[in-house]
Each structure stands twice: as structure tokens, then as C-alpha cells.
Motif scaffolding. Structure first.
Motif, PDB file in Angstrom:
ATOM      1  N   SER A 116       0.977  -1.066  -0.200  1.00 45.27           N
ATOM      2  CA  SER A 116       0.195  -0.178   0.184  1.00 45.27           C
ATOM      3  C   SER A 116       0.858   1.506   0.023  1.00 45.27           C
ATOM      4  N   LYS A 117       0.546   2.436  -0.341  1.00 42.78           N
ATOM      5  CA  LYS A 117       1.486   3.395  -1.101  1.00 42.78           C
ATOM      6  C   LYS A 117       0.831   4.258   0.234  1.00 42.78           C
ATOM      7  N   VAL A 118       1.004   4.504   1.636  1.00 46.05           N
ATOM      8  CA  VAL A 118       0.316   5.399   2.688  1.00 46.05           C
ATOM      9  C   VAL A 118       1.780   6.333   2.641  1.00 46.05           C
ATOM     10  N   GLU A 119       1.413   7.639   3.244  1.00 42.86           N
ATOM     11  CA  GLU A 119       2.004   8.953   3.215  1.00 42.86           C
ATOM     12  C   GLU A 119       3.154   8.844   4.904  1.00 42.86           C
ATOM     13  N   VAL A 120       1.494   8.919   5.827  1.00 49.41           N
ATOM     14  CA  VAL A 120       2.314   8.865   7.129  1.00 49.41           C
ATOM     15  C   VAL A 120       1.494   7.804   8.054  1.00 49.41           C
ATOM     16  N   PRO A 121       2.622   6.761   8.889  1.00 49.08           N
ATOM     17  CA  PRO A 121       1.771   6.075   9.931  1.00 49.08           C
ATOM     18  C   PRO A 121       0.506   6.938  10.508  1.00 49.08           C
ATOM     19  N   LEU A 122      -0.420   6.589   9.963  1.00 47.17           N
ATOM     20  CA  LEU A 122      -1.654   7.947  10.731  1.00 47.17           C
ATOM     21  C   LEU A 122      -2.035   7.059  11.532  1.00 47.17           C
ATOM     22  N   PHE A 123      -2.121   5.815  11.359  1.00 45.39           N
ATOM     23  CA  PHE A 123      -3.078   5.098  12.753  1.00 45.39           C
ATOM     24  C   PHE A 123      -2.098   4.746  14.204  1.00 45.39           C
ATOM     25  N   ARG A 124      -0.755   4.946  13.773  1.00 45.79           N
ATOM     26  CA  ARG A 124      -0.496   5.732  15.276  1.00 45.79           C
ATOM     27  C   ARG A 124      -0.529   7.633  15.467  1.00 45.79           C
ATOM     28  N   LYS A 125      -1.491   8.525  15.249  1.00 42.14           N
ATOM     29  CA  LYS A 125      -1.536   9.103  15.841  1.00 42.14           C
ATOM     30  C   LYS A 125      -2.344   9.167  16.717  1.00 42.14           C
ATOM     31  N   ARG A 126      -1.718  10.279  17.517  1.00 40.34           N
ATOM     32  CA  ARG A 126      -2.668  10.000  18.853  1.00 40.34           C
ATOM     33  C   ARG A 126      -3.973  11.167  18.284  1.00 40.34           C
TER      34      ARG A 126
ATOM     35  N   PHE B 175      -4.896   6.277  20.280  1.00 38.82           N
ATOM     36  CA  PHE B 175      -4.959   6.737  17.938  1.00 38.82           C
ATOM     37  C   PHE B 175      -5.944   6.768  17.777  1.00 38.82           C
ATOM     38  N   TYR B 176      -5.408   7.160  16.343  1.00 42.53           N
ATOM     39  CA  TYR B 176      -6.400   7.325  15.547  1.00 42.53           C
ATOM     40  C   TYR B 176      -7.001   6.502  14.749  1.00 42.53           C
ATOM     41  N   ALA B 177      -6.983   4.981  15.131  1.00 43.46           N
ATOM     42  CA  ALA B 177      -7.535   3.828  14.732  1.00 43.46           C
ATOM     43  C   ALA B 177      -8.592   3.669  15.802  1.00 43.46           C
TER      44      ALA B 177
ATOM     45  N   ALA C  44     -13.838   3.160  16.990  1.00 40.89           N
ATOM     46  CA  ALA C  44     -15.455   4.070  17.361  1.00 40.89           C
ATOM     47  C   ALA C  44     -16.343   4.894  17.469  1.00 40.89           C
ATOM     48  N   ILE C  45     -15.782   5.182  15.609  1.00 39.94           N
ATOM     49  CA  ILE C  45     -17.115   5.899  15.024  1.00 39.94           C
ATOM     50  C   ILE C  45     -18.122   5.409  14.143  1.00 39.94           C
ATOM     51  N   SER C  46     -17.663   4.063  14.155  1.00 41.12           N
ATOM     52  CA  SER C  46     -18.656   3.262  13.650  1.00 41.12           C
ATOM     53  C   SER C  46     -18.486   2.062  14.555  1.00 41.12           C
ATOM     54  N   LYS C  47     -18.765   1.857  15.602  1.00 40.73           N
ATOM     55  CA  LYS C  47     -19.379   0.692  16.238  1.00 40.73           C
ATOM     56  C   LYS C  47     -20.616   1.357  16.690  1.00 40.73           C
ATOM     57  N   HIS C  48     -20.192   2.392  16.988  1.00 46.47           N
ATOM     58  CA  HIS C  48     -21.354   3.463  17.657  1.00 46.47           C
ATOM     59  C   HIS C  48     -22.224   4.351  16.640  1.00 46.47           C
ATOM     60  N   ARG C  49     -21.324   4.103  15.393  1.00 44.02           N
ATOM     61  CA  ARG C  49     -22.277   4.914  14.532  1.00 44.02           C
ATOM     62  C   ARG C  49     -22.632   6.182  15.589  1.00 44.02           C
TER      63      ARG C  49
ATOM     64  N   PRO D 162      -1.443  -1.854  15.700  1.00 40.59           N
ATOM     65  CA  PRO D 162      -1.261  -2.971  16.145  1.00 40.59           C
ATOM     66  C   PRO D 162      -2.086  -3.854  15.965  1.00 40.59           C
ATOM     67  N   VAL D 163      -1.457  -5.246  15.695  1.00 38.68           N
ATOM     68  CA  VAL D 163      -2.544  -6.652  15.430  1.00 38.68           C
ATOM     69  C   VAL D 163      -4.063  -6.907  16.697  1.00 38.68           C
ATOM     70  N   PRO D 164      -4.335  -6.029  17.265  1.00 33.30           N
ATOM     71  CA  PRO D 164      -5.411  -6.582  18.007  1.00 33.30           C
ATOM     72  C   PRO D 164      -6.564  -5.680  17.401  1.00 33.30           C
ATOM     73  N   GLU D 165      -6.221  -4.132  16.739  1.00 36.26           N
ATOM     74  CA  GLU D 165      -6.988  -2.981  16.497  1.00 36.26           C
ATOM     75  C   GLU D 165      -7.247  -3.420  14.417  1.00 36.26           C
ATOM     76  N   ILE D 166      -6.306  -3.645  14.222  1.00 35.42           N
ATOM     77  CA  ILE D 166      -6.542  -3.673  12.605  1.00 35.42           C
ATOM     78  C   ILE D 166      -7.337  -5.317  12.162  1.00 35.42           C
ATOM     79  N   LEU D 167      -7.609  -6.370  14.122  1.00 37.62           N
ATOM     80  CA  LEU D 167      -8.330  -7.610  13.806  1.00 37.62           C
ATOM     81  C   LEU D 167     -10.464  -7.009  14.323  1.00 37.62           C
ATOM     82  N   MET D 168     -10.119  -5.896  14.748  1.00 34.88           N
ATOM     83  CA  MET D 168     -10.972  -5.141  15.894  1.00 34.88           C
ATOM     84  C   MET D 168     -11.964  -4.312  14.172  1.00 34.88           C
ATOM     85  N   ILE D 169     -10.946  -3.291  13.764  1.00 33.82           N
ATOM     86  CA  ILE D 169     -11.284  -2.838  12.655  1.00 33.82           C
ATOM     87  C   ILE D 169     -11.951  -3.061  11.300  1.00 33.82           C
TER      88      ILE D 169
END
Length: 641
Positions: free
Chosen positions: A152-162, A246-248, A253-258, A323-330
Motif C-alpha cells: 500500500s502507498k501511505v504517506e504517514v503512519p496515521l493510525f499511530r497518530k494520537r 490512537f487514530y485507529a 469508535a465512530i463505526s461501532k457506535h454510529r 497493532p494487530v488487535p486494532e487491525i482485527l477489531m477494525i
């Protein structure tokens, strides 16, 4: 420094945790040896010496050669630290150790270490914590060194951003006693669509949106609305997230709680707000538009293309080192949302075909990796239906409707990339479409007859079910019944343990990888069936015996820690092992999909770098330890009779 071996053992953990009598016996078997500066204690690739080295003077470097044969320093060991643990069980050393200065070590025979681990839990626990820390260190190093540009082409490690770096601040707020007119004035003046309601401590207690003003006042013709307060009008459902998250986590949370906004909390007080717009602006790929895309589709054809977008999200998550747990949950959250939309469309299709709506309340549940929320790629379906018992209609008549619905849903999911189960473990199969009462009877039968291999297999599948649509209360009731029946059974845990222990991790007696010897996967290992499945199986046994109804492996492990069902050191080791295995599975499967091959969980260890092989062996060690713990806890000889 201590003058003799006994004084060293008395002051250096984990040996200091042993009784005096044990230390006295151990002292006789320990030798002392000095290595000149620059000399090697052992080199990478040499056969293991079955010795644990404890440094009493000087320091050492842990060194390894990469695939280009360049040697690099991976770490250091100082006074009162040990090394050589990877050579205790035979096999070759995956890294070498070199004296950074004149180095003196105590040489402790591996056989004695093994005896101590079998007899003294504190000693074992300390060693385990050190090994877990080293395995995680290697894991982190591999993760951060990997170039994921191939996926994948991603410019920054966004999912690790606070979240604190993304949130909007200051937040426009109002008090609980403010009138509706005042709130509307604030929204108009600030040109915003929602305002957060806070208490005297500046903690969020509600939110008022434009929709609330319209729906609760104008649409309902509320009289005397000028006197309404924010506290009377607000929506009390406020979804919060800590500022250090983290962003992830925000995406999940946005998706789960709509919801369209998250209240950001710092030390219990409102620190900022994050909206869907903020998250979308922060990332160029617009991941969060997936939620809208799924919800806005009017037919299965439209949904079928969205599965590919979820695959792209997986690529981005891996590329950004989430992190793997976050990948799986998302990924699981989006897959479940997709499933729910398919079911809704199929319910509408049933109505249009003249079958009407569901005759009684029902619950659609996933099983397998989807039921555990550990599905990354779109794998085969495993699902079931639980419907409410209704004597006035009759279960057979009710089932007739739900089997028709299930056929539509299974077809729809198949078109969205979730292939039909080859074993027909699907809600369109009579066996997996039952009333709550029937399911309770079936669970009892499968638990009481667990000696039957066929029923044991069906029970294993059932014990990972998770509600994704409909009346969740039905699933909760069934889970309570299953946990009760399971805990009352003296044998079911032992049969499940026996079934898992019939296969072991693919490591040979020399400590090397045991790969397939022939066929299309010659020299490869299936990380799912040969390794990670054992962690899933064993933790399922421990969890159910502890009354835990959660299905996700990481959550099961966390609950076991809390309830004392597993010691912290063991749980840490298992968690690190499972995260490692899942990381390798996700990464290798993405590589294959990019090449146009099928994601099949196979990996060729000889194609891995030296560090990667080391961490994979460490993960296999964690699996093996869990299997031994399961075997010592849940296998009885009389069951074999």
C-alpha cells in the motif's frame, strides 16, 4: 561484586527466588568461564550448547548477520543478565554473542534450568517475562523495519497518530441549564451543527445537534419550547475517547457506535472533539466514507464492490503499522456492518416476494474467525440463526421462513466476497437454524456427548458464535446456558484438550521448523492450522471453564488475567505469540493477494530473514507452552478408555 557463585545466585533473579536448599544443590553444577574482549561465546548458526549464561562481570553484544551477510548489533547484555536461552532446547543459535569487554559468566546446564522450570513457578514466571520482553522487542524491530510499500502507498503512519494531534479545540459548549434559544444562538453564531453539553466540572454529559432541535421541537410541536433547557433536550449518549488514544481507536469508535463525533477526555474533563470530518480530512484515502458507502447501498450489487474497499483498508492498516488487535477489531467491525446491511436488504427482498417480515424475533450470529472478530481477509462463511420459540406458530413453520431468508443472505454474502462454507456450516442449513429452546437442547447434547468426534467438532464451531444482527438478547441467553452446561460437565474440557493436543507445533527435535514434505506446499507451514489454532482452542477451554462468554482471543486472554484463570506471565507469553503469528499471517496473505494468489496462511520459513525466523520460533515456543499447560490441566487418562 559477590565473591562466589552462591552469593551471585542469592542476589540475582530468578535464582534469588529459589529456596536455599535448591541453590545449594544447583551451585555444584555451575561452572565459571571468562571470555576475552572481542571473542565469541557462540556464533550465529552454531549448534546450541544447552547452557544458560549469566554475566557476573563485563558486558556482551548480541549480533546477527542479515541476508546480505552484514553483521549488526541487535542488543546488549550486562551484569546480572542472562543469554543463550534459545540454545537450551537444542537447534542452532539464531544470533551470536560477543564479548564487548572482558566477560565472565556462570555457565548453568540447560538440564538443570529445565528441572527448575518444572518445579518452581516463580522461577518460571521470571524467565517467561524476560523471554516475552525479548520476543516483543524483536517483534517491534521487525515491524518498524518492514517496508510495506509492496502492499500500500501511505504517506504517514496515521493510525499511530494520537487523537490529541487531530482533535478540534476549544470545544463549543453549553451548560445543562441553558435554554434552547441560547443553544440555538450559540450554534448559529459559531456556524456549527452540534454543541456539547457539560456539567460544572467540564465533563461532557450530552450533545445537542440541529437534528435534535428539529425533531424534538418543531416536528413534535412542543409547546412552550422557549423554556426548554439543554438538559431536557440533549442526547445523553455521548461517546468519549481519551486524548492519548490512537487514530485507529477513533475509527473503530465512530463505526461501532454510529456517531458523528467523539468527545475527547483528558483527566475526566472535556479536552476536545473529533468528528467524522476531522478523521476523513486527516487521511487522504477517506477510510471513514466506507461507513456511509455501506449504509447508503440499496442492493447487493452495490455492496459487492465495497468488500474490495475494506481490503484496501486492511492494506492501509498494515502499512501504517497498526497493532494487530486494532487491525482485527477494525476490519471485523466493517465486515459485520457489511453483513448487517446484506441481511437488511434480504429482509426487504423477503417482503417484496410476498413472504412478509420475520414472524418472530431472531438473531443472526457469526462463528469461526468472524465470530471471534479475527477475520482479516474475506474468508468462508460460518453463521447460524437463533429464533424465538413461539408455540402458537410452531418452530417448523417459523424455521421455514428463516431458511428462505438465510438462503438469500448466504447468497448475498457470497456475492460480497464471503464464500459459502464448504462444510455447509451456514444458517441456510437446517442444523444451524434453530429456536432458542432447540439450541439449548442441542448444546446440552453436544456437551454431554463430547466423546463423539463429530459432535465435538460441531461443539467447537458453536463455541465461537457472536451476535451480529437482530435480537442480541437471544444470543446472550444461549451463551448463559452454554457456559452453565459447560462448567457443570466434568469431561468436556478434557475432550476438547485431547482433540487439540493430538497435533503439536511444527518444530522438530533439533529446534528447527518442521515443514510439509511434499505436495503444493512443500517446505511450507500453515500458520493457522499448525500454530495459531492451538492458541484459539486452548484459550477457549480455559475461558469457558472460567465462565467467560467472550469469543475474541485477545479478550478471552484479558478476562482470564482478571479472573485468575491464567498467570500473568503465561498470559503475556501467549499474547505475544498470538500477536506475532497473526502479524505473519496478515503480512504473508497480503503479499499473496497482491501477486494474484490465494491467501492461504502458508509461509516458507527459509524465505524469512534471520530475525523473523527467530521471532517465529519464539511464537511457536509460546504455543507449545500453552499446549503443555492445557495438557497438564485438562487431560485425564480415563477418558482414553
Amino acid at each position: 561484586m559477590p565473591k562466589n557463585i552462591r552469593e551471585v545466585l542469592n542476589t540475582v533473579p530468578p535464582f534469588s527466588l529459589l529456596p536455599e536448599a535448591v541453590l545449594g544443590s544447583l551451585e555444584k553444577d555451575i561452572a565459571e568461564k571468562t571470555y576475552p574482549k572481542g571473542s565469541y561465546v557462540f556464533r550465529q548458526g552454531e549448534e546450541g550448547l544447552n547452557t544458560l549464561f549469566l554475566i557476573i562481570r563485563g558486558s556482551a553484544e548480541v549480533v546477527a548477520k542479515n541476508d546480505m551477510d552484514d553483521e549488526a548489533v541487535l542488543g546488549f547484555r550486562g551484569v546480572e543478565e542472562f543469554f543463550g536461552e534459545t540454545g537450551l532446547n537444542g537447534g542452532q543459535y539464531s544470533a551470536g554473542v560477543r564479548a564487548k569487554e572482558d566477560l565472565t559468566c556462570l555457565l548453568i546446564p540447560g538440564l538443570e534450568v529445565e528441572k527448575l522450570m518444572g518445579r518452581h513457578s516463580d522461577f518460571t514466571g521470571y524467565l517467561a517475562e524476560v523471554l516475552v520482553e525479548r520476543m516483543r522487542s524483536l517483534y517491534d524491530e521487525i515491524i518498524h523495519e518492514q517496508s510495506f510499500d509492496a502492499y500500500s502507498k501511505v504517506e504517514v503512519p496515521l493510525f499511530r497518530k494520537r487523537i490529541s494531534d487531530i482533535m478540534s479545540t476549544p470545544v463549543i459548549t453549553c451548560g445543562i441549564a441553558d435554554t434552547v434559544v441560547e443553544v440555538a444562538g450559540i450554534m448559529e453564531k459559531k456556524n456549527i451543527s452540534a454543541v456539547m453539553v457539560v456539567n460544572d466540572q467540564n465533563s461532557p454529559i450530552g450533545v445537542i445537534s440541529n437534528a435534535d432541535l428539529v425533531n424534538k421541537i418543531l416536528a413534535r410541536s412542543v409547546t412552550g419550547f422557549l423554556k426548554l433547557t439543554a438538559g431536557e433536550l440533549m442526547n445523553k449518549k455521548v461517546v468519549t475517547i481519551p486524548s492519548e488514544a490512537f487514530y485507529a481507536e477513533a475509527v473503530l469508535a465512530i463505526s461501532k457506535h454510529r456517531t458523528k463525533q467523539l468527545a475527547v477526555i483528558r483527566r475526566g474533563r472535556l479536552a476536545g472533539i473529533v468528528t467524522v470530518a476531522d478523521l476523513v480530512k486527516a487521511r487522504s484515502t477517506g477510510t471513514l466514507t466506507l461507513v456511509h458507502d455501506i449504509e447508503s447501498q440499496q442492493d447487493i450489487e452495490g455492496l459487492s464492490s465495497i468488500g474490495v474497499e475494506v481490503d484496501s483498508l486492511l492494506n492501509a492498516l498494515v502499512a501504517e503499522k497498526a497493532p494487530v488487535p486494532e487491525i482485527l477489531m477494525i476490519i471485523s467491525e466493517f465486515h459485520e456492518r457489511l453483513t448487517r446491511k446484506v441481511i437488511q436488504l434480504c429482509e426487504e427482498e423477503m417482503v417484496s416476494r410476498g413472504f412478509g417480515g420475520p414472524p418472530v424475533e431472531y438473531c443472526w450470529a457469526n462463528m469461526g474467525s468472524a465470530g471471534r472478530q479475527e477475520q482479516t481477509s474475506r474468508t468462508d462463511q460460518d453463521n447460524m440463526i437463533i429464533f424465538r420459540d413461539e408455540d402458537s406458530i410452531g418452530n417448523d413453520k417459523i424455521r421455514e421462513y428463516f431458511l428462505k431468508l438465510a438462503i438469500l443472505v448466504n447468497e448475498g454474502l457470497d456475492r460480497c466476497g464471503f464464500a459459502k462454507c464448504p462444510g455447509n456450516v451456514m444458517a441456510s442449513n437446517l442444523q444451524w437454524c434453530r429456536s432458542l429452546g432447540e439450541w439449548e437442547q442441542t448444546a446440552r447434547q453436544w456437551i454431554e456427548s463430547a466423546k463423539d468426534p463429530v459432535l465435538l467438532r460441531q461443539l467447537t464451531i458453536l463455541l465461537d458464535f457472536r451476535a451480529v444482527y437482530g435480537e442480541k438478547r437471544l444470543a446472550d441467553t444461549l451463551w448463559k446456558k452454554i457456559v452453565k452446561l459447560y462448567c457443570q460437565s466434568a469431561a468436556v474440557s478434557h475432550y476438547l484438550a485431547q482433540d487439540d493436543l493430538s497435533a503439536r507445533v511444527p518444530v522438530n527435535i533439533w529446534g528447527g521448523f518442521s515443514t510439509e514434505k511434499s505436495g503444493p506446499h512443500k517446505d511450507e507451514i500453515n500458520l493457522k492450522t499448525a500454530a495459531s489454532v492451538h492458541i484459539v482452542n486452548c484459550l477457549r477451554i480455559f475461558s469457558l471453564k472460567s465462565g467467560i462468554a467472550d469469543t475474541n482471543t485477545f479478550i478471552r486472554l484479558s478476562e482470564l488475567r482478571k479472573r485468575g484463570g491464567m498467570k500473568n506471565d503465561e498470559a503475556d507469553f501467549v499474547e505475544a505469540a498470538y500477536e506475532t503469528l497473526m502479524m505473519f499471517r496478515i503480512r504473508e496473505n497480503l503479499k499473496k493477494v497482491k501477486r494474484g494468489d490465494k491467501a492461504d496462511n502458508y509461509i516458507n520459513p527459509s524465505l524469512l530473514g534471520k530475525q523473523e525466523r527467530e521471532i517465529l520460533k519464539g511464537a511457536f515456543t509460546g504455543v507449545s507452552r500453552l499446549q503443555k499447560l492445557t495438557g497438564s490441566t485438562y487431560t485425564l487418562l480415563w477418558l482414553a478408555k
